[in-house]
Write a protein that holds these residues in place. Structure first.
Motif, PDB file in Angstrom:
ATOM      1  N   ALA A 218       0.816  -1.211   0.000  1.00 24.62           N
ATOM      2  CA  ALA A 218       0.000   0.000   0.000  1.00 24.62           C
ATOM      3  C   ALA A 218       0.847   1.256   0.000  1.00 24.62           C
ATOM      4  O   ALA A 218       0.428   2.294  -0.487  1.00 24.62           O
ATOM      5  CB  ALA A 218      -0.932   0.002   1.212  1.00 24.62           C
ATOM      6  N   SER A 219       2.072   1.184   0.500  1.00 23.04           N
ATOM      7  CA  SER A 219       2.922   2.372   0.558  1.00 23.04           C
ATOM      8  C   SER A 219       3.676   2.623  -0.742  1.00 23.04           C
ATOM      9  O   SER A 219       4.263   3.668  -0.927  1.00 23.04           O
ATOM     10  CB  SER A 219       3.923   2.264   1.721  1.00 23.04           C
ATOM     11  N   VAL A 220       3.649   1.646  -1.670  1.00 21.10           N
ATOM     12  CA  VAL A 220       4.295   1.826  -2.968  1.00 21.10           C
ATOM     13  C   VAL A 220       3.341   2.612  -3.854  1.00 21.10           C
ATOM     14  O   VAL A 220       2.182   2.229  -4.011  1.00 21.10           O
ATOM     15  CB  VAL A 220       4.619   0.456  -3.615  1.00 21.10           C
ATOM     16  N   PRO A 221       3.798   3.757  -4.433  1.00 20.31           N
ATOM     17  CA  PRO A 221       2.887   4.538  -5.262  1.00 20.31           C
ATOM     18  C   PRO A 221       2.458   3.756  -6.501  1.00 20.31           C
ATOM     19  O   PRO A 221       3.213   2.961  -7.040  1.00 20.31           O
ATOM     20  CB  PRO A 221       3.715   5.775  -5.645  1.00 20.31           C
ATOM     21  N   ALA A 222       1.224   4.001  -6.934  1.00 23.71           N
ATOM     22  CA  ALA A 222       0.711   3.328  -8.126  1.00 23.71           C
ATOM     23  C   ALA A 222       1.488   3.803  -9.346  1.00 23.71           C
ATOM     24  O   ALA A 222       1.931   4.935  -9.413  1.00 23.71           O
ATOM     25  CB  ALA A 222      -0.777   3.637  -8.283  1.00 23.71           C
ATOM     26  N   GLY A 223       1.644   2.916 -10.302  1.00 21.72           N
ATOM     27  CA  GLY A 223       2.390   3.260 -11.506  1.00 21.72           C
ATOM     28  C   GLY A 223       1.476   3.640 -12.655  1.00 21.72           C
ATOM     29  O   GLY A 223       0.251   3.624 -12.548  1.00 21.72           O
ATOM     30  N   VAL A 224       2.099   3.976 -13.765  1.00 26.17           N
ATOM     31  CA  VAL A 224       1.384   4.314 -14.990  1.00 26.17           C
ATOM     32  C   VAL A 224       0.794   3.026 -15.565  1.00 26.17           C
ATOM     33  O   VAL A 224       1.457   2.000 -15.604  1.00 26.17           O
ATOM     34  CB  VAL A 224       2.360   4.961 -15.994  1.00 26.17           C
ATOM     35  N   GLU A 225      -0.459   3.091 -15.984  1.00 24.71           N
ATOM     36  CA  GLU A 225      -1.118   1.938 -16.603  1.00 24.71           C
ATOM     37  C   GLU A 225      -1.448   2.265 -18.049  1.00 24.71           C
ATOM     38  O   GLU A 225      -2.006   3.324 -18.339  1.00 24.71           O
ATOM     39  CB  GLU A 225      -2.419   1.597 -15.876  1.00 24.71           C
TER      40      GLU A 225
END
Length: 199
Positions: free
Chosen positions: A37-44
């Motif tokens: 949860a602490s890892v930022p979401a990436g580009v999809e």
């Protein structure tokens, strides 16, 4: 010599070992969930229509058609047709240098192929973050969604050469009766007349 007092160990009750292992597994999963949860979401990048061939690099110029929206579907930007004839010298679509856009947009463009259509989702930290451009209809920390059609791409050198040919052609037409000018009143290829790229 001191005597060691012996304390007899109590046998583990039936089912306690299973509870112990379940507790350990739950703690590991909870720790992994917090880390994830602490890892930022990436580009999809979702493919709507398959493209073909290679993908552009960071120094390439892409020619795209796009619509930019906020996560709630509110449209904030749309590519425009160039307001001057290109006579096939440059491809249709809005020209942009891959390295000249926000990081998430650049990352997404480098996963697209010529002729493909894509949905690009950019988290706020790879878009405009907390400081969108002044006057932009994009709120701080907004995730962005783009529908992108990759018309074509080429090297920066090839794009510059083509824009110079187009500029010379238009200057020749202006001398013969005034052809349409590029954006901002200058000829195409003029840095002050270049179309604005979404940042």
């Amino acid at each position: 010599m001191t005597e060691i007092t012996r304390v007899p160990l109590q046998p583990i009750a039936k089912g306690s070992l299973i509870k112990l292992w379940l507790g350990v597994i739950a703690a590991v999963l909870l720790g992994a969930g917090i880390a994830w949860a602490s890892v930022p979401a990436g580009v999809e990048v979702d493919t709507i229509t398959e493209g073909a061939g290679p993908t552009p690099g960071p120094s390439d110029v892409v020619f795209i058609k796009y619509v930019g929206k906020l996560a709630d579907g509110t449209e904030f930007d749309r590519s425009q047709q160039l307001p001057f004839p290109t006579n096939g010298i440059i491809p249709d679509g809005m020209p942009m240098q891959v390295s000249g856009v926000v990081p998430g947009f650049a990352e997404g463009l480098q996963q697209m192929q010529k002729g493909g259509k894509y949905t690009l989702r950019i988290p706020a930290d790879k878009g405009y973050g907390a400081t969108p451009p002044p006057g932009a209809p994009i709120p701080p920390n907004a995730d962005l969604v783009f529908e992108v059609e990759m018309i074509d791409f080429m090297s920066e050198e090839d794009a510059q050469r083509r824009f110079q040919v187009l500029q010379q052609m238009m200057q020749g037409q202006q001398g013969q009766g005034g052809a349409p000018q590029g954006p901002g009143g200058g000829a195409p290829g003029d840095p002050q007349a270049a179309p604005a790229a979404p940042q």
